[in-house]
Structure formats: C-alpha cells, structure tokens
Enzyme design. Structure first.
Site, PDB file in Angstrom:
ATOM      1  CD  GLU A 114     -10.168   3.788  -8.048  1.00  0.00           C
ATOM      2  OE1 GLU A 114      -9.425   4.648  -7.580  1.00  0.00           O
ATOM      3  OE2 GLU A 114      -9.892   2.576  -8.079  1.00  0.00           O
ATOM      4  CG  HIS A 158      -2.278  -6.636  -1.822  1.00  0.00           C
ATOM      5  ND1 HIS A 158      -1.331  -5.721  -2.224  1.00  0.00           N
ATOM      6  CD2 HIS A 158      -3.423  -6.275  -2.446  1.00  0.00           C
ATOM      7  CE1 HIS A 158      -1.885  -4.830  -3.029  1.00  0.00           C
ATOM      8  NE2 HIS A 158      -3.146  -5.148  -3.193  1.00  0.00           N
ATOM      9  CG  HIS A 159      -2.641 -12.216  -5.328  1.00  0.00           C
ATOM     10  ND1 HIS A 159      -3.258 -13.336  -5.836  1.00  0.00           N
ATOM     11  CD2 HIS A 159      -1.717 -12.656  -4.432  1.00  0.00           C
ATOM     12  CE1 HIS A 159      -2.720 -14.411  -5.263  1.00  0.00           C
ATOM     13  NE2 HIS A 159      -1.796 -14.027  -4.400  1.00  0.00           N
ATOM     14  CD  GLU A 160      -2.029  -3.599  -7.848  1.00  0.00           C
ATOM     15  OE1 GLU A 160      -2.779  -3.077  -7.026  1.00  0.00           O
ATOM     16  OE2 GLU A 160      -2.351  -3.753  -9.058  1.00  0.00           O
ATOM     17  CG  HIS A 192      -9.127  -2.524  -4.167  1.00  0.00           C
ATOM     18  ND1 HIS A 192      -8.947  -1.292  -3.603  1.00  0.00           N
ATOM     19  CD2 HIS A 192      -9.791  -3.274  -3.254  1.00  0.00           C
ATOM     20  CE1 HIS A 192      -9.469  -1.292  -2.390  1.00  0.00           C
ATOM     21  NE2 HIS A 192      -9.988  -2.489  -2.147  1.00  0.00           N
ATOM     22  CD  GLU A 193      -7.321  -0.707  -8.489  1.00  0.00           C
ATOM     23  OE1 GLU A 193      -6.812  -1.800  -8.244  1.00  0.00           O
ATOM     24  OE2 GLU A 193      -7.413   0.198  -7.644  1.00  0.00           O
ATOM     25  CD  GLU A 247      -7.322   4.008  -3.943  1.00  0.00           C
ATOM     26  OE1 GLU A 247      -6.630   3.100  -3.488  1.00  0.00           O
ATOM     27  OE2 GLU A 247      -7.687   4.058  -5.129  1.00  0.00           O
TER      28      GLU A 247
HETATM   29  C1  NOJ Z   1      -5.173   0.581  -5.608  1.00  0.00           C
HETATM   30  C2  NOJ Z   1      -6.014  -0.007  -4.526  1.00  0.00           C
HETATM   31  O1  NOJ Z   1      -7.312   0.521  -4.573  1.00  0.00           O
HETATM   32  C3  NOJ Z   1      -5.347   0.266  -3.203  1.00  0.00           C
HETATM   33  O2  NOJ Z   1      -6.153  -0.203  -2.143  1.00  0.00           O
HETATM   34  C4  NOJ Z   1      -3.983  -0.375  -3.190  1.00  0.00           C
HETATM   35  O3  NOJ Z   1      -3.326  -0.003  -2.010  1.00  0.00           O
HETATM   36  C5  NOJ Z   1      -3.134   0.091  -4.375  1.00  0.00           C
HETATM   37  N1  NOJ Z   1      -3.856  -0.025  -5.603  1.00  0.00           N
HETATM   38  C6  NOJ Z   1      -1.859  -0.701  -4.491  1.00  0.00           C
HETATM   39  O4  NOJ Z   1      -2.170  -2.034  -4.780  1.00  0.00           O
HETATM   40 CA    CA Z   2      -8.222   1.940  -6.368  1.00  0.00          CA
END
Ligand code: NOJ
Ligand code: CA
Length: 657
Positions: A165, A360-362, A429-430, A454
C-alpha cells in the site's frame, strides 16, 4: 588418437545440436541460456535488439553449491498450443501458445538444475528446478538478475516486504534502486515490459534490488526452507509493443497449473455493498462504542438495499467479537458475533432475500490465533451457508514474520485450500501479491495489495494518476478489491455528523477522492474484480441516477480487452458479460478527449449505449460532481468521442436492441 578425435567429434556434435535458445511462436522474442565458467545466465532479444543483457541465474544455500560449477547435461525443446477456459475472469477463454527450452546442468556437488524457459508472443517465463543431495535446503539468496539493455521510464512501488500500500513512482530505469513487482517499464526504443512472478507457492516473494532478485526473509534471515527437490515460482518478463498489450496478456495465467477444484459451480462472481465505508470515514466504528456500524438494524437495511437493487452480496465488517481489544493476544473470535449483531437473524434474512452474506475475518496479522480457529471458523461459516469471506491482515505478523515471506505465502495458500474444501471464496486484504494462482484455485477471487479506496478517507488520498497506473502494474497479477464507487466525493454527508471520530487521527473532512464522479463509475469497469464493490454509504446511492450503472453492471465477465492507453496517463477498457458490453475510460490529472472506435462490438447489431460522462463543466478540482447521462444508438462502425475532465472518466453500458 582415435579416441581423442572421437571425443572432439562428439563435443562438436553436442554443440551443434544443443540449441540453448528458444523463440516465441511468432519468432519476435528469443531467450538464450548461456554458461560461462560453470555459472549460468540468460538473455533476451526482441527482433534484432537486445532486451535483457546476459543476466545471472541461480540460487545460493547454506550448505551445497546451487550456483556454480555446472556442466550442461542435456536439453529438451517442446511446444504447446492449447485453449483452456476458466469459471470466471476478465476472459473466460484463454490460449496457451509457447515454445519451451529445458536445459539441465549438474555440478560436482551432485546438484542437478533444470532451467525451464517458456517463450510466448508476449514475453517469457523461466523457473529453477533443483534436485540436490540430502533432504532439505536452506536458501540464502536468489541470484536472478534482470539487466535491461536500455534505459527508459518505469512505474513501480518500492520493494517492501511488509506492504504493497505504497505510492507508485514514475522513475527513469537507471534511477530505480529497489522495486516490487509487477515492475512496469517502457524502454527508450518504445517497447513496454513488466517483470513479475507467476505461481508463487511455498517460497518468499521476489522484489528487485539493483535489478537482482531479493527474497522476503524469515525472521532469522534465511530466505526459504525447501525440500532438496523443488522448483521456484516462474520469473516473468512481459513484453509488448503498446501499453494495452501488457494488460491483455494471458502469460501469467498460462504459467499456472489448471484448476485444482473439481466442482466450481459454487464460485460466483458478484457485486456487493457493505457496512464498511462509514468506518473508514470515521462516522461509524467496528465495535460498539455508540457508533457501531454492524448492528442488526443496519445489516437489515443493507440487505434490503441489495435486494431492491439486484446486488448479489453484502459485507459486514465489525460483526464479530474482538475489535475493541484489537492488538491483544487472541483478540478476534470468528464464531462469536458482537452483542448488538444478531448473526442468525441477519444470515437468515439475507438468505430469505436471496442476498449472499459476505463474512469478514480480520486477523490483525495474528496468524497463530487465526490458524488455531481456522477449521472451526470455516466450518461454522459453511454451516451458515456462507460462500465468501473477506480476510484481512492489518498488523504485524506472528513471530516477527514478513507479510510477504514464505511463512505467509504458506498461510495464505492454506486459507485458500481450506476454504475451497468448504466451498468458500476468498477476498484477501493485506495479501500476498497476485501471481495467477486463481487459475488453479479459482476460489481466490480477488485481493487488495495496493492502495485502495480506503486511503481516500484518511490520507491525502490516491493521486489522480493512481487508477491509470494500477491496470498496468498491480492488476497484471490479477484482480484487485479496490472498492470503487464513492459518489459523495467531497464527503458532504460527513460534515456536521456528530459521530465523526477519525479512527487514525486524520479526519475525513481534510480528505476527499481525487477524481470526478464519472471516474468513480468508470473504475467499476477499469479496475476489474470478480467481486466488485459499490463502497459508498447506501444513502449516497439511494435515488442517485448514476447508480443505475452499477445496477446494470455484471461482475461475471466473459471477455475483456484494454483498447487504448498509456501507463500513468489513461486507459480505455471494454468488457462483455453475456450479450451486454461495458466500456470504462479514466484519465490522470490531465483532461483529454478520446476518440474510441466501437469495433469491439459484433458487426451488424445495434446497441443502446448509455453514457455516464463528466459534465461539460466538470473538473476534479472544482466541480467533481458534475456528470451527465445520455443515450444513443450505436453499431460497431461508430466512433465515440469521450471528453474526460481532469481526473475524469467515462463509463458506457451497451445493451443489444
Ligand atoms: C484493512 C482493509 O483493507 C480494510 O478493507 C478493512 O476495512 C480494514 N483493514 C479493517 O479490517
Ligand atoms: Ca488495506
């Protein structure tokens, strides 16, 4: 004497039959392997000019010699010309047409190395296939060089092992010290190229440092831990006479293996909306602090909106437990909904409305915690009829590992394979960079892996040129979940909102999207993703005439072609889904007028074109919201004039009459 003559004759015979070159099927590109003093190199010519000067090949390991003392043992030539199809993609049909040279070498350490080179009409790929004594190897370096024969201009992000990024740099080739891939360039002779990799499995990512491969290390400094018999990912050099040719290349997919999933009927491209942008703008939060976005009521509202507008999926971020304590040990729980989010009710409601629930899995980068929960979490999702998960890795990785090292490459792949077993698609993501693995694992739909939307909510934002660089760089690897489609470009709805509390300290009110409205629409076409989001708050879409474009858009494309463009300046892309065509054109900070032939439409048919264009008074700086929608009848014989404002765009739907 007789024996001596025989040996000379044999050596002569070997040298005349051992052709260490391979040419593209059309004969324009020729790669050659060389060996000098036991060290191996390669070079590439395009027609009569040098493109890559003799450049070093080989790896180094802690024990055993993988780079020296080699003698040629034998070569094999092969040719392939076959067609294959994919369950989704910019294109569903592909042609793999290449010539191959496999040169095998051996050294006195008993190391056997095959360098396999494939020459296509649009570039080359090569990889190392090693067989060494013992049962494993500790790789300390990769020596591959890419010595470009000419100077020129390049577009890339820095060679960073922790994030993609980063802002793109436009830089003369001779000033580039380090870069990540896809590394795109144009030589002074006018040829376009991009250096990347294909089929990255169980190996660290490659970046370029002084035009030599540098691999993302483990915390102890080692680059890769591999069995003694293994092969690397493909090293790729795309070559084209024009910039769109890079975008239209199939080479990276052709270097990946055929689909490994037998039944792909559950893998479905889709559009989606979601509880997401409010958190980035800072007017909602990921957990219940009085501003929680993912509440049951809000979820129902989003599902109703999706159902009413024919949008296939809805994402809810902040649905689960752990967000308030982000960063602590086992923070995220992937089977425990937040107190004010009635998961069962939302899932059932989505199903009753025919809307796909995107989970969603953060992970926050906590791989140890995530892998502990992975089986249970995926089983739980599958048991609730969920077929898509957005994953995230925002944070330091367990054990001090790099985001892009071998540890993480293994992890990302494990998630894909475990998800596939349960018929779940992934949007990461990431992520690790895209290297065409989607051909083999088509449940790996899309990923982030560059500055997405974002960044416009909490930073100076993506520059106007950003979307004119992405298609020629990041997107060469595969689809991106950029999440286009902000209609409230100046964040008017944020102004005066009592809930505004920026999550990272930078208020959205100091930020904006550096585009016009029409460019946001065109990005839905230009920035291809099989999971395409309309990311704005649904309040900004309700009643907005331009949202009709997204209603008419179909993420399940059959065919695509970049029609015109220059890296960092503009791009025009056409796609077809069923019998409907779409066109997207975007420009950088310069306004421009493009004359586009519609000869991609089938001959003899009339289409109704609905054109979403910048208004005649539109400009990114002073009037970004000015747009106009017009319709006209067109055929393939027509030429359409598109006037793009500064950082503007144009999007067209062509429906057959
Ligand atoms: C970064 C992700 O790119 C974004 O889409 C997400 O909302 C946030 N992390 C939180 O998980
Ligand atoms: Ca991101």
């Amino acid at each position: 004497m007789k024996r001596f003559l025989f040996i000379i004759a044999l050596a002569f015979c070997l040298s005349c039959t051992q052709d260490l070159t391979v040419s593209s099927p059309d004969g324009h590109i020729r790669a050659a392997i060389g060996i000098e003093g036991g060290e191996i190199n390669y070079s590439v010519r395009v027609d009569t000019s040098a493109f890559i000067l003799p450049s070093r090949l080989g790896l180094q390991a802690k024990r055993g010699t993988l780079d020296k003392g080699f003698k040629l043992m034998g070569i094999k030539h092969a040719s392939v010309d076959e067609e294959w199809s994919a369950p989704w993609g910019e294109n569903k049909h592909h042609r793999d047409c290449h010539n191959e040279l496999a040169a095998t070498f051996k050294n006195s350490d008993g190391v056997v190395l095959t360098v396999r080179v494939r020459a296509f009409n649009d570039g080359i790929g090569f990889r190392y296939e090693y067989k060494a004594p013992g049962d494993s190897l500790k790789i300390t370096d990769e020596l591959t060089e890419f010595r470009l024969a000419q100077n020129g201009m390049s577009w890339s992000i820095p060679g960073n092992f922790g994030t993609y990024e980063l802002e793109y740099r436009t830089m003369p080739l001779d000033r580039v010290k380090d870069a990540n891939t896809p590394f795109t360039f144009k030589t002074d002779d006018g040829l376009y190229g991009s250096i990347h990799e294909a089929a990255l499995y169980d190996y660290p990512e490659m970046v370029l440092r002084d035009f030599k491969a540098d691999l993302a290390p483990w915390p102890d400094g080692l680059k890769a831990r591999v069995p003694s018999e293994f092969h690397t990912p493909w090293r790729v050099i795309l070559i084209s006479r024009d910039a769109p040719g890079l975008v239209n290349s199939d080479l990276i997919l052709n270097l990946n293996e055929p689909c490994a999933i037998e039944d792909v009927s559950w893998i479905k491209p889709q559009r989606y909306v979601g509880v997401w942008w409010g958190m980035h703008l800072g007017i909602e939060s990921w957990y219940d602090d009085g501003r929680h976005g993912a509440t049951t009521d809000n979820a129902i509202k989003y599902i109703d909106f999706a159902a009413k507008n024919g949008i296939e999926g809805v994402l809810f971020e902040g649905w689960n437990d752990g967000w308030a304590s982000w960063g602590s040990r086992d923070d995220f729980d992937f089977t425990k909904p937040a107190d004010d989010f009635d998961f069962e009710k939302v899932v059932d409601y989505a199903a009753s409305k025919g809307v796909n629930y995107i989970l969603h899995h953060e992970t926050g980068g906590n791989i140890i915690s995530y892998e502990k929960q992975l089986d249970t979490a995926l089983d739980w999702a599958a048991a609730h009829g969920i077929h898509a998960i957005k994953t995230g890795y925002a944070g330091g990785i367990s054990g001090g590992n790099n985001h892009h090292g071998q540890y993480m490459v293994r992890h990302y792949q494990k998630v894909i394979e475990e998800a596939a077993k349960r018929q779940i698609m992934i949007d990461a993501h990431e992520p690790i960079k895209a290297t065409g693995i989607r051909r083999t694992w088509p449940n790996f739909m899309c990923r982030e892996g560059a500055r997405g939307m974002e960044w416009n909510a909490w930073s100076a934002g993506n520059k106007p040129e950003h979307q004119t660089i992405l298609p020629y760089t990041r997107l060469l690897g595969g689809p991106m979940d950029y999440t286009p489609g902000v209609f409230d470009i100046l964040y008017d709805r944020v102004k005066g909102n009592p809930n505004l509390k920026p999550w990272n300290g930078r208020s959205a009110l100091e930020c904006r999207c550096n585009t016009t409205l029409a460019k946001q629409i065109a990005d839905w076409v230009v920035l291809y993703s099989p999971m395409q989001m309309a990311c704005d708050l649904i309040e900004n879409y309700e009643g907005h005439p331009a949202f009709q474009f997204f209603r008419d858009y179909n993420a399940d494309c059959d065919w695509s072609r970049a029609l015109a463009g220059e890296v960092g300046e503009y791009i025009v892309v056409a796609r077809r889904a069923g019998d409907v065509y779409y066109l997207g054109a975007v420009t950088d900070e310069n306004a421009r007028t493009l004359e586009q032939k519609l000869d991609f439409l089938p001959e003899g048919k009339t289409y109704e074109a609905t054109i979403y264009a910048d208004g005649s008074d539109a400009s990114m700086e002073t009037n970004p919201l000015s747009y106009e929608i017009t319709t006209r009848k067109v055929t393939s014989a027509d030429v359409i004039t598109m006037r793009l404002a500064t950082s503007g765009g144009c999007a067209i739907v062509f429906k057959p009459l």
